[in-house]
Design a protein around this motif. Sequence first.
Motif, short mmCIF file in Angstrom:
data_model
loop_
_atom_site.label_atom_id
_atom_site.label_comp_id
_atom_site.label_asym_id
_atom_site.label_seq_id
_atom_site.Cartn_x
_atom_site.Cartn_y
_atom_site.Cartn_z
N ASN A 39 71.58 62.68 35.49
CA ASN A 39 70.89 63.46 34.46
C ASN A 39 69.70 64.24 34.98
N GLN A 81 75.76 63.49 29.70
CA GLN A 81 75.22 64.46 28.75
C GLN A 81 73.85 64.05 28.20
N PHE A 82 73.28 62.98 28.70
CA PHE A 82 71.99 62.51 28.18
C PHE A 82 70.89 63.55 28.32
N GLU A 84 71.03 66.58 27.80
CA GLU A 84 71.14 67.58 26.75
C GLU A 84 70.64 67.11 25.39
N MET A 85 70.45 65.82 25.25
CA MET A 85 70.05 65.26 23.95
C MET A 85 68.63 65.71 23.63
N SER A 88 63.14 64.60 19.38
CA SER A 88 62.90 64.69 17.95
C SER A 88 61.46 65.07 17.59
N ASN A 97 62.40 65.46 27.65
CA ASN A 97 63.69 64.79 27.51
C ASN A 97 63.47 63.29 27.37
N HIS A 102 67.48 56.92 27.27
CA HIS A 102 68.93 56.88 27.05
C HIS A 102 69.63 56.07 28.15
#
Length: 122
Positions: A39, A81-82, A84-85, A88, A97, A102
């Motif tokens: 990642n 894909q972490f 891309e998360m 919030s 990120n 994650h």
Amino acid sequence: MGTKIILSFLLIGSIAYTQSKDEVHLLKQYSLQKCLKINYHSVDSTFISHDYSASYMLQVKNADYNMLNKLDDFTAKNTSQFYEMGVSENLEDSKANYIFCHCMDFYESKELDKFIKKVLKK
């Protein structure tokens, strides 16, 4: 005589359980390292971690090479894909990120634990 035999079996079982538990822990650590590497490299292709944990696990801890390959595939499939998360919170950093969080959740997941135990039985 019977007591000695029973104690011998208990000792052997205890040693085997400890080795299995240690191996699961080592393989989970490997997956965590792999998740972070995948990642962080995806976020910045020039990123070089200089982390040789995988080599250490293979060479010093004698992790099974075939097992590590299976774990590479499982980890990549479940974590690649972490990066891309989204974040919030409303942070000022546009590159923020939660990769570590994650990856740590993956490390502690029942899915990873179950996969490792399943592959170790084979």
